[in-house]
Design an enzyme around this catalytic site. Sequence first.
Site, PDB file in Angstrom:
ATOM      1  N   GLU A 129      56.026  59.405  87.639  1.00 14.81           N
ATOM      2  CA  GLU A 129      56.563  60.345  88.383  1.00 14.81           C
ATOM      3  C   GLU A 129      54.704  61.102  87.928  1.00 14.81           C
ATOM      4  O   GLU A 129      54.716  60.376  87.456  1.00 14.81           O
ATOM      5  CB  GLU A 129      57.364  61.459  88.040  1.00 14.81           C
ATOM      6  CG  GLU A 129      57.598  61.284  86.698  1.00 14.81           C
ATOM      7  CD  GLU A 129      58.594  62.190  85.982  1.00 14.81           C
ATOM      8  OE1 GLU A 129      59.253  62.884  86.558  1.00 14.81           O
ATOM      9  OE2 GLU A 129      58.820  61.883  84.659  1.00 14.81           O
ATOM     10  N   LYS A 183      65.306  66.326  79.511  1.00 21.90           N
ATOM     11  CA  LYS A 183      64.633  67.034  80.243  1.00 21.90           C
ATOM     12  C   LYS A 183      64.681  67.901  78.745  1.00 21.90           C
ATOM     13  O   LYS A 183      65.105  68.934  78.732  1.00 21.90           O
ATOM     14  CB  LYS A 183      64.887  68.264  81.050  1.00 21.90           C
ATOM     15  CG  LYS A 183      64.401  69.066  81.908  1.00 21.90           C
ATOM     16  CD  LYS A 183      64.184  69.688  83.435  1.00 21.90           C
ATOM     17  CE  LYS A 183      63.173  71.225  83.620  1.00 21.90           C
ATOM     18  NZ  LYS A 183      62.223  69.679  83.472  1.00 21.90           N
TER      19      LYS A 183
HETATM   20  N1  PMP Z   1      59.305  65.325  86.874  1.00 21.10           N
HETATM   21  C1  PMP Z   1      58.858  66.179  85.509  1.00 21.10           C
HETATM   22  C2  PMP Z   1      58.951  65.516  84.417  1.00 21.10           C
HETATM   23  C3  PMP Z   1      58.994  67.510  85.666  1.00 21.10           C
HETATM   24  O1  PMP Z   1      59.111  68.552  84.394  1.00 21.10           O
HETATM   25  C4  PMP Z   1      60.419  68.633  86.888  1.00 21.10           C
HETATM   26  C5  PMP Z   1      60.302  69.584  86.347  1.00 21.10           C
HETATM   27  N2  PMP Z   1      59.087  70.473  86.566  1.00 21.10           N
HETATM   28  C6  PMP Z   1      60.012  67.156  87.714  1.00 21.10           C
HETATM   29  C7  PMP Z   1      59.884  65.322  88.170  1.00 21.10           C
HETATM   30  C8  PMP Z   1      60.672  68.103  89.059  1.00 21.10           C
HETATM   31  O2  PMP Z   1      62.135  68.345  89.096  1.00 21.10           O
HETATM   32  P1  PMP Z   1      62.928  69.346  89.881  1.00 21.10           P
HETATM   33  O3  PMP Z   1      62.795  69.128  91.102  1.00 21.10           O
HETATM   34  O4  PMP Z   1      64.384  69.273  89.395  1.00 21.10           O
HETATM   35  O5  PMP Z   1      62.109  70.361  89.480  1.00 21.10           O
END
Ligand code: PMP
Length: 287
Positions: free
Chosen positions: A184, A151
């Site tokens: 995603e 991230k």
């Molecule tokens: N994919 C991306 C690219 C993200 O930035 C996020 C978080 N906003 C998610 C998936 C979802 O992850 P989380 O449930 O940990 O927020």
Amino acid sequence: MGLKIWLDTGLVDEKDARISVFDHGLLYGDGVFEGIRVYDGNVFELDAHIKRLFESARAIRLSMPITRNELVAAVETTVKANGMGDGYIRLVVTRGVGCLGLNPFACEKSMLVIIADKVQLYPEELYEKGMKVISATTVRNHPLALPPQVKSLNYLNNILAKIEALDNDVPEAIMYNHEGYVAEATGDNIFIVKNSVIYAPPVEAGSLEGITRAVVIRLARHEGLDIIEKNLTRYDLYVCDEFFLTGTAAEVIGVVEIDGRTIGDGTPGPITRLLREKFFEYARGKE
Ligand code: PMP
């Protein structure tokens, strides 16, 4: 009165929360971050977020400026200092101040910022009606280029896909990997339902290992629902019965149209609604 922001080693007033123009987080997007929800003063899944932050840092050889326990304490201090009930925390760790030139090891010390603020949710109406999405032409980062599990502060790949969505007057875009499989959304993970079975692309298809995703998988299994992680194609999205996204800010939100194809009857389906409700109860009912 402005917010109290954690900057480096302690709290400062928002107006004093400034970092150097030589910080490599700004110059090169060199750093990592987390977004975490606070429900009624309780930080949701803090351990999982801190674990992911440390793993992202390790993957890019960024030394964290403080230990896990110190970070937990800093998060809690920031939440309390802002009297936060419901909100959103942004944890940012940059490579720190360096010189003009990529060398990350020339940076003095990594920099920690913690912001506790309001969360920007989709309008409530979108949860009732479900959202429309498009398929992005921008391919998700190749795992050997920038692993999507990291991230990182470099979100341009996602931003380019988000621009495609906004150009098409929809809030989200679906990203596919270099092999054409579903990865995603730009800021959320993907699930579909077909013949009462839930499917999710595996993380290796090119997504962040979403913490909401993991919670939703656990809740679905607890409800006795079948859930299978497997590679999905654009066709699978076009012909599914239900489609939903998960993420810290979005929680669980139904998708009712992709690339002009209606999903199911054009409203969020029963499994989507059930999981949204279960997630809501779990997140808000938790100590
Ligand atoms: N994919 C991306 C690219 C993200 O930035 C996020 C978080 N906003 C998610 C998936 C979802 O992850 P989380 O449930 O940990 O927020």
